[in-house]
Design a protein around this motif. Sequence first.
Motif, PDB file in Angstrom:
ATOM      1  N   GLY A 707       0.830  -1.208   0.000  1.00  0.00           N
ATOM      2  CA  GLY A 707       0.000   0.000   0.000  1.00  0.00           C
ATOM      3  C   GLY A 707       0.856   1.246   0.000  1.00  0.00           C
ATOM      4  N   GLY A 708       0.217   2.345  -0.385  1.00  0.00           N
ATOM      5  CA  GLY A 708       0.933   3.622  -0.413  1.00  0.00           C
ATOM      6  C   GLY A 708       0.206   4.632  -1.235  1.00  0.00           C
ATOM      7  N   ARG A 709       0.966   5.356  -2.065  1.00  0.00           N
ATOM      8  CA  ARG A 709       0.395   6.350  -2.950  1.00  0.00           C
ATOM      9  C   ARG A 709       0.826   6.009  -4.375  1.00  0.00           C
ATOM     10  NH1 ARG A 709       2.748  11.958  -1.937  1.00  0.00           N
ATOM     11  NH2 ARG A 709       1.903  11.523   0.142  1.00  0.00           N
ATOM     12  N   PHE A 710      -0.007   5.234  -5.059  1.00  0.00           N
ATOM     13  CA  PHE A 710       0.283   4.849  -6.438  1.00  0.00           C
ATOM     14  C   PHE A 710      -1.029   4.476  -7.124  1.00  0.00           C
ATOM     15  CE2 PHE A 710       0.965   1.176  -3.663  1.00  0.00           C
ATOM     16  CZ  PHE A 710       0.125   0.221  -4.200  1.00  0.00           C
ATOM     17  N   ASP A 711      -0.981   4.433  -8.469  1.00  0.00           N
ATOM     18  CA  ASP A 711      -2.189   4.145  -9.233  1.00  0.00           C
ATOM     19  C   ASP A 711      -2.042   2.834  -9.999  1.00  0.00           C
ATOM     20  OD1 ASP A 711      -4.522   4.195 -10.590  1.00  0.00           O
ATOM     21  OD2 ASP A 711      -4.016   5.869 -11.887  1.00  0.00           O
ATOM     22  N   ARG A 712      -1.054   2.753 -10.864  1.00  0.00           N
ATOM     23  CA  ARG A 712      -0.879   1.573 -11.701  1.00  0.00           C
ATOM     24  C   ARG A 712       0.587   1.470 -12.099  1.00  0.00           C
ATOM     25  NH1 ARG A 712      -4.854   2.481 -16.332  1.00  0.00           N
ATOM     26  NH2 ARG A 712      -6.036   3.601 -14.740  1.00  0.00           N
ATOM     27  N   PHE A 713       0.946   0.322 -12.675  1.00  0.00           N
ATOM     28  CA  PHE A 713       2.303   0.158 -13.179  1.00  0.00           C
ATOM     29  C   PHE A 713       2.570   1.129 -14.332  1.00  0.00           C
ATOM     30  CE2 PHE A 713       1.948  -4.263 -11.442  1.00  0.00           C
ATOM     31  CZ  PHE A 713       2.953  -4.125 -10.495  1.00  0.00           C
ATOM     32  N   ALA A 714       1.624   1.138 -15.284  1.00  0.00           N
ATOM     33  CA  ALA A 714       1.759   1.973 -16.470  1.00  0.00           C
ATOM     34  C   ALA A 714       0.359   2.236 -16.997  1.00  0.00           C
ATOM     35  CB  ALA A 714       2.623   1.266 -17.526  1.00  0.00           C
ATOM     36  N   ALA A 715       0.272   3.057 -18.025  1.00  0.00           N
ATOM     37  CA  ALA A 715      -1.040   3.446 -18.556  1.00  0.00           C
ATOM     38  C   ALA A 715      -1.829   2.251 -19.065  1.00  0.00           C
ATOM     39  CB  ALA A 715      -0.854   4.481 -19.673  1.00  0.00           C
ATOM     40  N   SER A 716      -1.114   1.203 -19.469  1.00  0.00           N
ATOM     41  CA  SER A 716      -1.789   0.046 -20.047  1.00  0.00           C
ATOM     42  C   SER A 716      -2.208  -0.988 -19.018  1.00  0.00           C
ATOM     43  CB  SER A 716      -0.876  -0.616 -21.073  1.00  0.00           C
ATOM     44  OG  SER A 716       0.314  -1.074 -20.439  1.00  0.00           O
ATOM     45  N   THR A 717      -1.910  -0.797 -17.777  1.00  0.00           N
ATOM     46  CA  THR A 717      -2.229  -1.785 -16.742  1.00  0.00           C
ATOM     47  C   THR A 717      -3.424  -1.311 -15.928  1.00  0.00           C
ATOM     48  OG1 THR A 717      -0.669  -0.779 -15.205  1.00  0.00           O
ATOM     49  CG2 THR A 717       0.174  -2.518 -16.625  1.00  0.00           C
ATOM     50  N   SER A 718      -3.980  -2.251 -15.167  1.00  0.00           N
ATOM     51  CA  SER A 718      -5.168  -1.940 -14.371  1.00  0.00           C
ATOM     52  C   SER A 718      -4.843  -1.018 -13.220  1.00  0.00           C
ATOM     53  CB  SER A 718      -5.783  -3.239 -13.848  1.00  0.00           C
ATOM     54  OG  SER A 718      -4.838  -3.894 -13.018  1.00  0.00           O
ATOM     55  N   GLU A 719      -5.912  -0.397 -12.721  1.00  0.00           N
ATOM     56  CA  GLU A 719      -5.727   0.538 -11.608  1.00  0.00           C
ATOM     57  C   GLU A 719      -5.625  -0.227 -10.288  1.00  0.00           C
ATOM     58  OE1 GLU A 719      -8.818   3.374 -11.590  1.00  0.00           O
ATOM     59  OE2 GLU A 719      -8.184   4.347 -13.454  1.00  0.00           O
ATOM     60  N   PHE A 720      -4.783   0.326  -9.384  1.00  0.00           N
ATOM     61  CA  PHE A 720      -4.638  -0.256  -8.048  1.00  0.00           C
ATOM     62  C   PHE A 720      -5.223   0.658  -6.975  1.00  0.00           C
ATOM     63  CE2 PHE A 720      -0.676  -2.353  -9.944  1.00  0.00           C
ATOM     64  CZ  PHE A 720      -1.367  -3.497 -10.263  1.00  0.00           C
ATOM     65  N   GLN A 721      -5.126   1.943  -7.185  1.00  0.00           N
ATOM     66  CA  GLN A 721      -5.656   2.937  -6.245  1.00  0.00           C
ATOM     67  C   GLN A 721      -5.089   2.735  -4.836  1.00  0.00           C
ATOM     68  OE1 GLN A 721      -7.282   5.565  -7.015  1.00  0.00           O
ATOM     69  NE2 GLN A 721      -7.778   5.052  -9.137  1.00  0.00           N
ATOM     70  N   GLY A 722      -3.764   2.766  -4.740  1.00  0.00           N
ATOM     71  CA  GLY A 722      -3.119   2.795  -3.430  1.00  0.00           C
ATOM     72  C   GLY A 722      -2.928   1.460  -2.774  1.00  0.00           C
ATOM     73  N   MET A 723      -3.427   0.380  -3.375  1.00  0.00           N
ATOM     74  CA  MET A 723      -3.258  -0.928  -2.744  1.00  0.00           C
ATOM     75  C   MET A 723      -3.273  -2.005  -3.824  1.00  0.00           C
ATOM     76  SD  MET A 723      -5.092  -2.288   0.665  1.00  0.00           S
ATOM     77  CE  MET A 723      -4.624  -3.827   1.454  1.00  0.00           C
ATOM     78  N   ALA A 724      -2.307  -2.983  -3.732  1.00  0.00           N
ATOM     79  CA  ALA A 724      -2.202  -4.030  -4.742  1.00  0.00           C
ATOM     80  C   ALA A 724      -1.928  -5.371  -4.085  1.00  0.00           C
ATOM     81  CB  ALA A 724      -1.104  -3.688  -5.749  1.00  0.00           C
ATOM     82  N   HIS A 725      -2.261  -6.431  -4.820  1.00  0.00           N
ATOM     83  CA  HIS A 725      -2.102  -7.792  -4.313  1.00  0.00           C
ATOM     84  C   HIS A 725      -1.315  -8.601  -5.338  1.00  0.00           C
ATOM     85  CE1 HIS A 725      -3.762 -12.057  -4.406  1.00  0.00           C
ATOM     86  NE2 HIS A 725      -3.136 -12.016  -3.231  1.00  0.00           N
ATOM     87  N   TYR A 726      -0.370  -9.440  -4.811  1.00  0.00           N
ATOM     88  CA  TYR A 726       0.407 -10.309  -5.690  1.00  0.00           C
ATOM     89  C   TYR A 726       0.236 -11.743  -5.209  1.00  0.00           C
ATOM     90  CZ  TYR A 726       4.413 -12.365  -8.172  1.00  0.00           C
ATOM     91  OH  TYR A 726       5.217 -13.136  -8.974  1.00  0.00           O
ATOM     92  N   ASP A 727      -0.089 -12.631  -6.171  1.00  0.00           N
ATOM     93  CA  ASP A 727      -0.237 -14.050  -5.872  1.00  0.00           C
ATOM     94  C   ASP A 727       1.003 -14.760  -6.402  1.00  0.00           C
ATOM     95  OD1 ASP A 727      -0.846 -16.817  -5.889  1.00  0.00           O
ATOM     96  OD2 ASP A 727      -2.998 -16.364  -6.012  1.00  0.00           O
ATOM     97  N   HIS A 728       1.816 -15.261  -5.502  1.00  0.00           N
ATOM     98  CA  HIS A 728       3.080 -15.869  -5.915  1.00  0.00           C
ATOM     99  C   HIS A 728       2.851 -17.133  -6.722  1.00  0.00           C
ATOM    100  CE1 HIS A 728       6.932 -18.059  -5.442  1.00  0.00           C
ATOM    101  NE2 HIS A 728       7.467 -16.845  -5.422  1.00  0.00           N
ATOM    102  N   GLY A 729       1.781 -17.850  -6.403  1.00  0.00           N
ATOM    103  CA  GLY A 729       1.488 -19.070  -7.131  1.00  0.00           C
ATOM    104  C   GLY A 729       1.130 -18.813  -8.585  1.00  0.00           C
ATOM    105  N   LYS A 730       0.430 -17.709  -8.817  1.00  0.00           N
ATOM    106  CA  LYS A 730       0.009 -17.362 -10.166  1.00  0.00           C
ATOM    107  C   LYS A 730       0.998 -16.430 -10.863  1.00  0.00           C
ATOM    108  CE  LYS A 730      -4.905 -17.798  -8.983  1.00  0.00           C
ATOM    109  NZ  LYS A 730      -6.193 -17.076  -8.902  1.00  0.00           N
TER     110      LYS A 730
END
Length: 939
Positions: A707-730
């Motif tokens: 979490g923090g202050r961020f939106d997305r990786f780049a213009a072509s990626t989905s929005e996160f709006q300050g919080m993101a999740h990563y699944d190591h298995g996937k």
Amino acid sequence: KTLALAALDEIPIPDTVIDSHIDVVDFRGLDATSRERDRLEELFCHSCFQSSSRCIGICTDTTHNCLGGACSESNCQGQCVDSNCSVTLRTRTPQFDNVNPHLLPYVQFQLKPDVWGSVELRVAIIDSGGTAAGGSDTSFGVVTLSIERTQSTPAVFVRKQLRLLEVNSVFPQIVPHLFGVDPGSSGEDEESFEYNVTTISGHELFLEPAQSYRGPGIFFVLQPFLSGLAVLHVQAVSGTFSATTIINVPVVPVNDPPLAVIPRALWVVEDAGRLSIPRFASNLSAGAADESWQRLSFGITFPLDEPRDARARLFSSRSCDHQEQCAADGCITPDWKDLGAHNSVPSQSNAHFFSAETFEGCGGVIPSIDRTGTLTLQSARDQHGSTMLIVNLTDTGGKSFGGIDTAGPFSIDVKVLPQPRITGVSPRIGPARGNNPVTIFGQHFGSVYSRGYVSGNYALKSVSIGGRECMEHFFVSDTEILCYPSAGLGKGSLRVEIDDTAGQDDWFIGSSNRIGVLKASLGYQQILVMVGGSLRADTPFDEHLGLLSYVPSPASPGTYGAHNPTSSLSDLLISTSVLALSAAKGKMYIGGSFATASVRVDGPSEEEQGSHPARGRIFRFDGEELESLGNGANGDVHTIFPYQHYMVVGGTFSEVYPANGSPVASGALAFWDTIADTWVTLPGTPAGGFNGILLSGAAFNEHLYVGGRFDRFAASTSEFQGMAHYDHGKGTWSAVGGGVAGGDVHAIVAVCALDEIDCTTSRHVVYAGGAFSSAGNVAASRIAKWDGNRWSNVGSLNGDVHTLAYMRGWLYAGGSFTVAEDASNIQVVDHVARWRAGSWQAILSGVSSGVYALQANYPCMFVGGSFDKTCDADPDAPKAASCAEEEHEANFQVANGIASVCVLDSDDFDQQELTGSWTSIITDGGRQVAKVRALATLA
């Protein structure tokens, strides 16, 4: 004229009669001549130095060969000449008596016993007329004396004196032709006699008594190790004739070698002190029982090919000019002990303290063995190795008659086995609860050299830290031991004890115990919590304002479960604030806004104030060694936490730098691989990483939340709006229910979905705190809950949440808020509160200012921030509107940015009631904390 005389049996004339050389002959035939010659030669001719030739015997014809010579009238008037005899016969000389020359001359002589035959005497008669004018004053004549053999009885004679040497084993002995018989006038042949031998005295000298052997010989078996005089009676019998004699048989003592049993190997422990071992040489004997009067002495030497410096070093007797290593309080400083109250130094005086070691041997005593077999030695200080002793045992019996007065040499392999040396420990700091892997480094923990035998897994009798035995310990190698410490607090000395008595007892001299100790100041420290933040400047010139300290202080730790409220500054010099703390594999990971960090060392100049500098705003530290993570990052680090085998690092940076190679364009989120020791990018993460600021994060199994202050990786990626999740298995990133709105995410915790101490499910929930006003489509004032499908609010708080923690079913929050609201209540909470089952609860009366860090250490919660008071209102005292305004001393206590509060220890989460009051943590040295920004344990 011819005189016929009888042979005498004995000689009455004194030995003063003059001796001369005469031949004595037996006239019993030609063969008798040879026998007589042999007899006389055996009796008297011990060294024939004069050749003589006499006419002896009578020839009956001129052709008869007599003794190898021819007989003729011209040859001695028909007498045989024995030309083969070169025998000197010594006898007393017949001589004229010149006492009265006017009397009629007569001959006076002395006959030898048992001798008969004839002798010619040449007589010279001298007158007093002289020889002038051709006159002659001398005339010669020859007188033949014939000594006739008389009638006599047989007699036994001994051909040679018998002297025996003492024996040391049982074996038969034979002496042939010891006796002879003179038949006398019996007419018996010598060979017809039989012999009987009996012992008169000295029976104990014979294991089998003496007896005749093939006639004139003797057979016997001596008793080993006995000497003395035996008297034998010898009887010769032939028909009715017999003869006897007495033989004295001395058994001459021969010195037997001394005896001893000496061990073939000798093991002593280094620095064991002076050793005196009775009966080291056992079963001592000077030899046989009759040698008990002899004195024994031992001599010890070294092999000639032994390097002189080796033996000189092992037993150097030079004086020691340094402090002895010992465990007495008068001999060591408290630094050898725990820095607290616990004395963990072993009681044995021969424990080895590595930091007090000397490399020059001294104080040794060369090995010696006294006559009782007692061994005395002392190995030189701090010396170990092997050598060989050559031992010889000597008695005072001498070497006469082939005696042996020495036993040996005995070879003794000597090993001075080294004490274990403890040179360090990694990590140097660990959790108070213990049971974490700690590697002890040193020397001589287990090898053929250090233990004297081969083993695949050398046993260790004891491994302890701070006087507390390790829960488990494992031998790794001669230089490493793995220990899982027991629960404890403070700095403690390390102690390794080895005991190899099993199967090796007979070789050890003195104790087989060996102990190595590393003093507490260089030892291992167990703590509850690490504290990171910033310090207030003591002076305008103070350049090291970064805070890293440990709770409790090792100088006064208390005990596990009842720690003292103290903290101590680390040995690090950090330029500015520490913003993030975490731990993995026994090492602390430290991040912040600082430009440099180094380990404090003693030194007079500015250049000597630090070593091992770290750059790039992040490093790791094991309590002694500081290591950069590559070359760090190009911006501040705000959060660090473990995930899988990575350390997740978030902050305001955009790049991280490996030790070698090109920068990694990480964005604000980077990953340090703890196995490869380098920066990496997670699979599924686009190039360039996160654009923005990453302030917080948490992990649960394979799930990573940031979490923090961020939106997305780049213009072509989905929005996160300050919080993101990563699944190591996937290997994929995804938004968390649409993220948050209205502010940043400052804190995240991911916890088990069930109220369980040890979670048994993979289901989990996530709490997020910060400055936001909504989460997903749900209104959430600065705090919200994600259950994996949807967001829900967690009441509301009137100020930002800077930190979250979870302990036994309760969510704790800290920040700049002062009021908490839930469905049923609004209450003052003053910067810290806890949540369970839909309700907020104040933590006593809160603290006076912002809370930026929380750390659970059950059953206590540690709280850090910028506060200088902790409050707990006294019902009988007036209460201010807030803790910051509290002035009544009954309602608050002074704080220095960190405090703790504890709950009832219970497995029932609903019973986790607060107990007691705030406990403010005091920092050693009185340094004032500006702000605590991070707390962590070393779990």
